[in-house]
Write a protein that holds these residues in place. Structure first.
Motif, PDB file in Angstrom:
ATOM      1  N   GLU A 131       4.892  14.825   3.880  1.00 15.22           N
ATOM      2  CA  GLU A 131       4.710  15.007   5.316  1.00 15.22           C
ATOM      3  C   GLU A 131       5.649  14.087   6.104  1.00 15.22           C
ATOM      4  OE1 GLU A 131       1.340  14.542   8.808  1.00 15.22           O
ATOM      5  OE2 GLU A 131       0.698  14.564   6.719  1.00 15.22           O
ATOM      6  N   LEU A 132       5.720  12.831   5.700  1.00 14.10           N
ATOM      7  CA  LEU A 132       6.596  11.883   6.392  1.00 14.10           C
ATOM      8  C   LEU A 132       8.062  12.288   6.275  1.00 14.10           C
ATOM      9  CD1 LEU A 132       4.829   8.573   5.316  1.00 14.10           C
ATOM     10  CD2 LEU A 132       4.866   9.564   7.621  1.00 14.10           C
ATOM     11  N   ASP A 173       0.865  -1.172   0.000  1.00 12.46           N
ATOM     12  CA  ASP A 173       0.000   0.000   0.000  1.00 12.46           C
ATOM     13  C   ASP A 173       0.908   1.230   0.000  1.00 12.46           C
ATOM     14  OD1 ASP A 173      -2.166   1.709   0.170  1.00 12.46           O
ATOM     15  OD2 ASP A 173      -2.375   1.477   2.345  1.00 12.46           O
ATOM     16  N   HIS A 174       1.132   1.820  -1.176  1.00 14.64           N
ATOM     17  CA  HIS A 174       2.066   2.924  -1.327  1.00 14.64           C
ATOM     18  C   HIS A 174       1.457   4.228  -0.813  1.00 14.64           C
ATOM     19  CE1 HIS A 174       4.848   0.532  -3.727  1.00 14.64           C
ATOM     20  NE2 HIS A 174       3.776  -0.011  -4.246  1.00 14.64           N
ATOM     21  N   HIS A 175       2.298   5.087  -0.252  1.00 10.22           N
ATOM     22  CA  HIS A 175       1.861   6.393   0.242  1.00 10.22           C
ATOM     23  C   HIS A 175       1.627   7.342  -0.930  1.00 10.22           C
ATOM     24  CE1 HIS A 175       2.719   5.432   4.403  1.00 10.22           C
ATOM     25  NE2 HIS A 175       3.912   4.978   4.043  1.00 10.22           N
ATOM     26  N   SER A 176       0.713   8.283  -0.738  1.00 12.88           N
ATOM     27  CA  SER A 176       0.499   9.324  -1.751  1.00 12.88           C
ATOM     28  C   SER A 176       1.665  10.309  -1.691  1.00 12.88           C
ATOM     29  CB  SER A 176      -0.811  10.062  -1.471  1.00 12.88           C
ATOM     30  OG  SER A 176      -0.690  10.824  -0.284  1.00 12.88           O
ATOM     31  N   ASP A 177       1.790  11.148  -2.716  1.00 20.28           N
ATOM     32  CA  ASP A 177       2.862  12.138  -2.733  1.00 20.28           C
ATOM     33  C   ASP A 177       2.754  13.078  -1.533  1.00 20.28           C
ATOM     34  OD1 ASP A 177       3.944  11.076  -5.003  1.00 20.28           O
ATOM     35  OD2 ASP A 177       3.093  12.567  -6.363  1.00 20.28           O
ATOM     36  N   GLU A 178       1.524  13.452  -1.175  1.00 22.91           N
ATOM     37  CA  GLU A 178       1.325  14.355  -0.034  1.00 22.91           C
ATOM     38  C   GLU A 178       1.792  13.686   1.262  1.00 22.91           C
ATOM     39  OE1 GLU A 178      -1.303  13.641  -2.201  1.00 22.91           O
ATOM     40  OE2 GLU A 178      -0.977  15.443  -3.389  1.00 22.91           O
ATOM     41  N   ASP A 179       1.447  12.416   1.423  1.00 20.89           N
ATOM     42  CA  ASP A 179       1.871  11.676   2.617  1.00 20.89           C
ATOM     43  C   ASP A 179       3.398  11.570   2.677  1.00 20.89           C
ATOM     44  OD1 ASP A 179      -0.734  11.295   3.413  1.00 20.89           O
ATOM     45  OD2 ASP A 179      -0.857   9.222   2.669  1.00 20.89           O
ATOM     46  N   ILE A 180       4.019  11.328   1.537  1.00 17.56           N
ATOM     47  CA  ILE A 180       5.473  11.197   1.493  1.00 17.56           C
ATOM     48  C   ILE A 180       6.129  12.511   1.905  1.00 17.56           C
ATOM     49  CG2 ILE A 180       7.457  10.923  -0.059  1.00 17.56           C
ATOM     50  CD1 ILE A 180       5.773   8.796  -1.543  1.00 17.56           C
TER      51      ILE A 180
END
Length: 100
Positions: free
Chosen positions: A45-46, A36-43
């Motif tokens: 933030e992380l 389950d890959h992270h979205s660009d926005e999540d990446i």
């Protein structure tokens, strides 16, 4: 090593390496789809939170994420890259990726 033994050894070693690469390629193709890959926005933030890591284990951790602050830092980094002669296509790609 005497040449006949060296040839045999390197032939064996080559076969082992090729089999390992084939195994890893098959494993990668089977597992990549299940992640389950992270979205660009999540990446983004992380990454901003990970960048705040304090490796002094005696202090309590303190994490926060400000999207605006993150954009300002990225804007400054891209400006530095341009100033130092980075490839314009790469900078444009990064701008589009982070919508700056």
């Amino acid at each position: 090593m005497y040449p006949p033994e060296a040839r045999e050894f390197y032939s064996y070693l080559s076969g082992v390496v090729k089999e390992a690469i084939d195994l890893l390629a098959r494993a990668e193709s089977m597992t990549f789809e299940k992640i389950d890959h992270h979205s660009d926005e999540d990446i983004q933030e992380l990454a901003a939170i990970a960048g705040q890591t304090n490796f002094d284990l005696k202090e309590p951790p303190e994490f926060s994420c400000s999207v605006e602050e993150h954009r300002e830092v990225l804007y400054a980094v891209l400006a530095e890259l341009e100033e130092h002669g980075a490839d314009p296509e790469t900078v444009a790609y990064l701008r589009s990726k982070f919508q700056i």
